[in-house]
Design a protein around this motif. Structure first.
Motif, short mmCIF file in Angstrom:
data_model
loop_
_atom_site.label_atom_id
_atom_site.label_comp_id
_atom_site.label_asym_id
_atom_site.label_seq_id
_atom_site.Cartn_x
_atom_site.Cartn_y
_atom_site.Cartn_z
N CYS A 173 39.39 97.73 43.45
CA CYS A 173 38.58 96.59 43.00
C CYS A 173 38.72 95.45 44.00
O CYS A 173 39.84 95.16 44.44
N HIS A 174 37.63 94.81 44.36
CA HIS A 174 37.68 93.72 45.33
C HIS A 174 38.44 92.49 44.79
O HIS A 174 38.86 91.63 45.55
N CYS B 29 30.42 99.09 44.70
CA CYS B 29 31.27 99.54 43.59
C CYS B 29 30.36 100.09 42.50
O CYS B 29 29.50 99.36 41.97
N CYS C 80 30.46 93.24 45.82
CA CYS C 80 30.61 94.45 45.00
C CYS C 80 29.35 95.32 45.06
O CYS C 80 29.39 96.51 44.82
N CYS D 239 30.01 95.44 35.31
CA CYS D 239 31.25 94.67 35.44
C CYS D 239 31.01 93.18 35.18
O CYS D 239 30.16 92.57 35.83
FE1 SF4 Z 1 33.89 96.68 40.97
FE2 SF4 Z 1 35.97 95.03 40.93
FE3 SF4 Z 1 33.62 94.20 41.82
FE4 SF4 Z 1 33.97 94.63 39.22
S1 SF4 Z 1 34.96 93.09 40.46
S2 SF4 Z 1 32.24 95.28 40.45
S3 SF4 Z 1 35.32 96.42 39.33
S4 SF4 Z 1 34.90 95.76 42.74
#
Ligand code: SF4
Length: 320
Positions: A317-318, A286, A299, A292
Motif C-alpha cells: 500500500c502506498h 492498485c 494509486c 479504497c
Molecule cells: Fe491501494 Fe493503499 Fe492506495 Fe488504498 S491507499 S488504493 S490500498 S495503495
C-alpha cells in the motif's frame, strides 16, 4: 525453523480467446505474482473474497493446474522442473483436502476402496496390509473401522470430511493444502474438524496451507495469514499481529466485518463500496483503488509492491 515451501512470483493466467481463429485477446490474471514461504510445521492461511485467486494459488503450488510462470521449491526441489513420473512420486509429500467432501469422493466407491486407492496407486502398502492400513487411517480421523464398507452418502458432512482428511493422510504427506475444508459444514462440526486437523498436525508434524474466506476460522487455526485481493497478496503477517493491527485498508475492512463475541463491545464496520472488479479488466495501479476510502492519485497508476513494513509484517500500500 526450516522453510518447507518457497514460492516466487507465481502466476496463473487464463487466456481469453475470441473470433474464428481463437485469437488471444487478453488474459484473466487469476494469480499474478505471488511470493510466499511456509515453514515446516506451521499453518499459513490464505484469505480473501471469492474470486481473489486463493484456491488457484493452492492448486498451482501442487501443480494440479499448471502455473503460467514462477518458481515453486518444496524441500529444496524445483517442483516446476519435475517430469510427470517424478511429479507423481512427489505427490506423496503434497496432498489436498477439498471444500466439498461429497463432490470429492467417488459416490460409487466404498470408503475402504477410496482409502485403498492412493495406497495401491503409489505402491505404499502390500496387498495383504491394505485392510489394516485403512482401518488405522479411519481410527486416526475418528471414524470406526466397521464403517469402511459404507458409501459416502451414508455419512454425515463432517464424517465425509474426515474421510477426505484420511485420504489425504494415506501417503504420509508433509504438506497439505486445505481448500475451504470446513466451509460446507455446520458450525459445531467445523470446530470438531478443526480440532482434528490441529491434533493431526501435532501428531504427524504436518504443514498446512489453509485457504478460507472465514476469518474466525483462520484466527483459530493459523500461525500466519496472507490476505489476497485480485490475484495478489496485499498483506502477510503473523495471525495475532494481523488481527490486532491490520495495516492494509482491504484487510481493515475484512477485519471490521468479523463479529465480536462481546455484546457490550462496539466495533465500527467499514463497508466497502462497489464490487470486486472483473479480473478480465483489473483496475490500473492498485487494484483496490476503486473501493479504497484512502486512495491517492498515484494509486490509480502505480502498483504498490508487497514489502516489509514491520518485522515479519508485509503489506502492499502506498500509504505505508
Ligand atoms: Fe491501494 Fe493503499 Fe492506495 Fe488504498 S491507499 S488504493 S490500498 S495503495
Amino acid at each position: 525453523m526450516t522453510t518447507l515451501l518457497e514460492v516466487r512470483n507465481l502466476r496463473k493466467h487464463y487466456p481469453i480467446r475470441k473470433g474464428f481463429f481463437s485469437k488471444q485477446v487478453g488474459a484473466v490474471k487469476a494469480v499474478d505474482g505471488i511470493t510466499l514461504s511456509v515453514e515446516q510445521g506451521e499453518t499459513l492461511a490464505v484469505v480473501g473474497e471469492s474470486g481473489c485467486g486463493k484456491s488457484t494459488t493452492g492448486r498451482a503450488i501442487l501443480r494440479l493446474i499448471e502455473p503460467t510462470d514462477g518458481e515453486i521449491r518444496f524441500g529444496g526441489t524445483d517442483v516446476r522442473a519435475l517430469n510427470p513420473e517424478q511429479l507423481r512420486r512427489f505427490r506423496t509429500d503434497m496432498q489436498m483436502v477439498f471444500q466439498d467432501p461429497y463432490a470429492s469422493l467417488d459416490p460409487r466407491w466404498t470408503v475402504q476402496r477410496i482409502l485403498e486407492e492412493p495406497l495401491r496407486t503409489h505402491g505404499s502398502a502390500p496387498a495383504g496390509e491394505l485392510k489394516s492400513r485403512v482401518e488405522q487411517l479411519m481410527e486416526v480421523v475418528g471414524l470406526s473401522p466397521y464403517q469402511a464398507h459404507r458409501y459416502p452418502h451414508e455419512f454425515s458432512g463432517g464424517q465425509r470430511q474426515r474421510v477426505g482428511i484420511a485420504r489425504a493422510l494415506a501417503l504420509n504427506p508433509k504438506f497439505i493444502v486445505c481448500d475451504e475444508p470446513v466451509s460446507a459444514l455446520d458450525v459445531s462440526i467445523q470446530a470438531q474438524v478443526l480440532n482434528l486437523m490441529q491434533d493431526l498436525q501435532e501428531q504427524y508434524g504436518l504443514t498446512y496451507m489453509f485457504i478460507s474466506h472465514d476469518l474466525s476460522v483462520v484466527k483459530f487455526i493459523s500461525d500466519r495469514v496472507a490476505v489476497m485481493y485480485l490475484g495478489r497478496i496485499v498483506e502477510l503477517a503473523r495471525t495475532k499481529e494481523l488481527f490486532a493491527k491490520p495495516l492494509h485498508p482491504y484487510t481493515q475492512a475484512l477485519m471490521s466485518a468479523v463479529p465480536v463475541p462481546n455484546p457490550g463491545m462496539k466495533k465500527e464496520r467499514i463497508v466497502l463500496t462497489g464490487d470486486v472488479p472483473n479480473p478480465e479488466t483489473p483496475p490500473s495501479g492498485c487494484a483496490f483503488h476503486p473501493r479504497c476510502p484512502y486512495a491517492l492519485d498515484r494509486c490509480r497508476t502505480e502498483t504498490p509492491e508487497l514489502r516489509e513494513v514491520d518485522a515479519g509484517h508485509q503489506a502492499a500500500c502506498h500509504l505505508l
